[in-house]
Design a protein around this motif. Structure first.
Motif, short mmCIF file in Angstrom:
data_model
loop_
_atom_site.label_atom_id
_atom_site.label_comp_id
_atom_site.label_asym_id
_atom_site.label_seq_id
_atom_site.Cartn_x
_atom_site.Cartn_y
_atom_site.Cartn_z
N MET A 132 69.92 31.71 64.63
CA MET A 132 69.82 33.16 64.71
C MET A 132 70.58 33.78 63.56
O MET A 132 71.68 33.35 63.21
N GLN A 133 70.02 34.80 62.95
CA GLN A 133 70.64 35.44 61.79
C GLN A 133 71.88 36.24 62.19
O GLN A 133 71.81 37.07 63.09
N PRO A 134 73.02 36.00 61.54
CA PRO A 134 74.22 36.77 61.88
C PRO A 134 74.02 38.25 61.58
O PRO A 134 73.27 38.64 60.69
N PHE A 135 74.70 39.08 62.35
CA PHE A 135 74.66 40.53 62.15
C PHE A 135 76.08 40.99 61.88
O PHE A 135 76.96 40.81 62.70
N THR A 136 76.29 41.59 60.71
CA THR A 136 77.60 42.14 60.39
C THR A 136 77.52 43.63 60.10
O THR A 136 78.18 44.45 60.74
N LYS A 137 76.66 43.97 59.12
CA LYS A 137 76.52 45.37 58.72
C LYS A 137 75.10 45.59 58.22
O LYS A 137 74.57 44.77 57.48
N LEU A 138 74.50 46.69 58.64
CA LEU A 138 73.12 46.98 58.28
C LEU A 138 72.99 48.46 57.93
O LEU A 138 73.47 49.32 58.66
N THR A 139 72.35 48.73 56.81
CA THR A 139 71.93 50.09 56.48
C THR A 139 70.41 50.11 56.52
O THR A 139 69.77 49.42 55.73
N GLY A 140 69.86 50.87 57.46
CA GLY A 140 68.42 50.84 57.65
C GLY A 140 67.83 52.18 58.00
O GLY A 140 68.50 53.07 58.53
N LEU A 141 66.54 52.31 57.69
CA LEU A 141 65.77 53.49 58.04
C LEU A 141 65.69 53.62 59.56
O LEU A 141 65.56 52.62 60.27
N VAL A 142 65.76 54.85 60.06
CA VAL A 142 65.74 55.12 61.50
C VAL A 142 64.36 55.62 61.91
O VAL A 142 63.76 56.46 61.23
N ALA A 143 63.85 55.08 63.04
CA ALA A 143 62.59 55.55 63.61
C ALA A 143 62.82 55.97 65.05
O ALA A 143 63.53 55.28 65.79
N PRO A 144 62.23 57.09 65.48
CA PRO A 144 62.43 57.56 66.85
C PRO A 144 61.26 57.23 67.78
O PRO A 144 60.10 57.27 67.38
N VAL A 145 61.58 56.89 69.02
CA VAL A 145 60.60 56.86 70.10
C VAL A 145 61.19 57.76 71.18
O VAL A 145 62.04 57.35 71.96
N ASP A 146 60.74 59.01 71.18
CA ASP A 146 61.39 60.05 71.97
C ASP A 146 60.83 60.08 73.38
O ASP A 146 60.12 61.03 73.78
N ARG A 147 61.17 59.06 74.17
CA ARG A 147 60.70 58.96 75.55
C ARG A 147 61.81 58.34 76.40
O ARG A 147 62.53 57.45 75.94
N VAL A 148 61.90 58.78 77.65
CA VAL A 148 62.81 58.15 78.61
C VAL A 148 62.06 57.05 79.34
O VAL A 148 60.83 57.02 79.38
N ASN A 149 62.83 56.14 79.92
CA ASN A 149 62.26 55.07 80.76
C ASN A 149 61.18 54.26 80.05
O ASN A 149 60.11 53.99 80.60
N VAL A 150 61.45 53.91 78.81
CA VAL A 150 60.51 53.05 78.07
C VAL A 150 60.57 51.66 78.69
O VAL A 150 61.57 50.96 78.57
N ASP A 151 59.49 51.26 79.37
CA ASP A 151 59.53 49.98 80.07
C ASP A 151 58.99 48.85 79.21
O ASP A 151 58.39 49.07 78.16
N THR A 152 59.23 47.62 79.66
CA THR A 152 58.87 46.46 78.86
C THR A 152 57.37 46.28 78.74
O THR A 152 56.90 45.66 77.78
N ASP A 153 56.59 46.83 79.67
CA ASP A 153 55.14 46.74 79.55
C ASP A 153 54.64 47.67 78.46
O ASP A 153 53.62 47.40 77.82
N ALA A 154 55.35 48.76 78.20
CA ALA A 154 55.02 49.62 77.07
C ALA A 154 55.46 48.97 75.75
O ALA A 154 54.77 49.07 74.73
N ILE A 155 56.61 48.31 75.79
CA ILE A 155 57.11 47.64 74.58
C ILE A 155 56.17 46.52 74.16
O ILE A 155 55.80 46.42 72.98
N ILE A 156 55.75 45.68 75.10
CA ILE A 156 54.80 44.61 74.82
C ILE A 156 53.91 44.43 76.05
O ILE A 156 54.35 43.83 77.04
N PRO A 157 52.69 44.96 76.02
CA PRO A 157 51.80 44.89 77.19
C PRO A 157 51.51 43.46 77.63
O PRO A 157 51.52 42.52 76.82
N LYS A 158 51.25 43.32 78.92
CA LYS A 158 51.13 41.99 79.55
C LYS A 158 50.04 41.12 78.96
O LYS A 158 50.15 39.89 78.99
N GLN A 159 48.97 41.72 78.40
CA GLN A 159 47.86 40.91 77.89
C GLN A 159 48.24 40.11 76.64
O GLN A 159 47.52 39.22 76.22
N PHE A 160 49.41 40.42 76.06
CA PHE A 160 49.85 39.71 74.86
C PHE A 160 50.93 38.67 75.15
O PHE A 160 51.58 38.17 74.23
N LEU A 161 51.12 38.32 76.41
CA LEU A 161 52.20 37.40 76.77
C LEU A 161 51.74 35.95 76.87
O LEU A 161 52.41 35.13 77.47
#
Length: 202
Positions: free
Chosen positions: A1-30
């Protein structure tokens, strides 16, 4: 696993509450068992319509957020089923950091096992990040895990809390297997001793 120390990165928003794992990766792709290749399906039903065309209004489809490494969202991110494919998809897409006011416990734990840093901030602090991200194209954050602080180049500086054990996991790039392998010599010595003991028993 790649170590994590410091990262400067572009920010992207997903402006929703209760983002569930089926929205993150739908079941048909498992159906895959390897960890790679899931990024293309991240937020699939939000990113694409029924004909497979990009939904232009969804944030991650906007040109300004392409290549983002820091994801910001709202409370209870990663709720729903315990599928580990969710952090696999987030990491494979390119995100190393997820910032939200709160996370579902299983998703939160799975992030550390896959090299993702989940950061909990207050509702007010997350709202500030949304406002800065929306107001400025190309908005970036520097996430400093060694000093437990996030910052931008416009004066923002926010400390965050993190369990020290989990922090060391990420700093050293260790998952549960990697942690165990650090004690490989002791394990081998124990097994050899135990084998000799058993041999003398019979």
């Amino acid at each position: 696993m790649q170590p994590f120390t410091k990262l400067t990165g572009l920010v992207a928003p997903v402006d929703r509450v209760n983002v569930d794992t089926d929205a993150i990766i739908p079941k048909q792709f498992l159906k895959r068992i390897e960890r790679s290749g899931f990024g293309q399906f991240l937020f699939f039903e939000w990113r694409f319509d029924e004909q497979g065309n990009e939904i232009s209004s969804f944030s991650l489809n906007l040109p300004r957020y392409q290549g983002a490494e820091v994801l910001i969202s709202r409370a209870n991110f990663g709720c729903g089923s315990s599928r580990e494919h969710a952090p696999w998809a987030i990491l494979d897409y390119g995100f190393r950091v997820v910032i939200a006011p709160s996370f579902a416990d299983i998703f939160y734990n799975n992030c550390f096992k896959n090299g993702i840093l989940p950061i909990k901030l207050s509702e007010e602090q997350v709202e500030e990040l949304f406002q800065r991200t929306n107001a400025r194209e190309g908005y970036k954050l520097t996430v400093d895990l060694e000093n437990k602080r996030i910052a931008d180049d416009a004066g923002l500086s926010i400390p965050f809390e993190l369990d020290e054990h989990r922090r060391q996991f990420l700093l050293q790039g260790l998952d549960d297997i990697g942690l165990t392998l650090q004690h490989a010599d002791e394990i081998a010595a124990y097994e050899a001793k135990n084998e000799a003991r058993l041999a003398n028993t019979f």
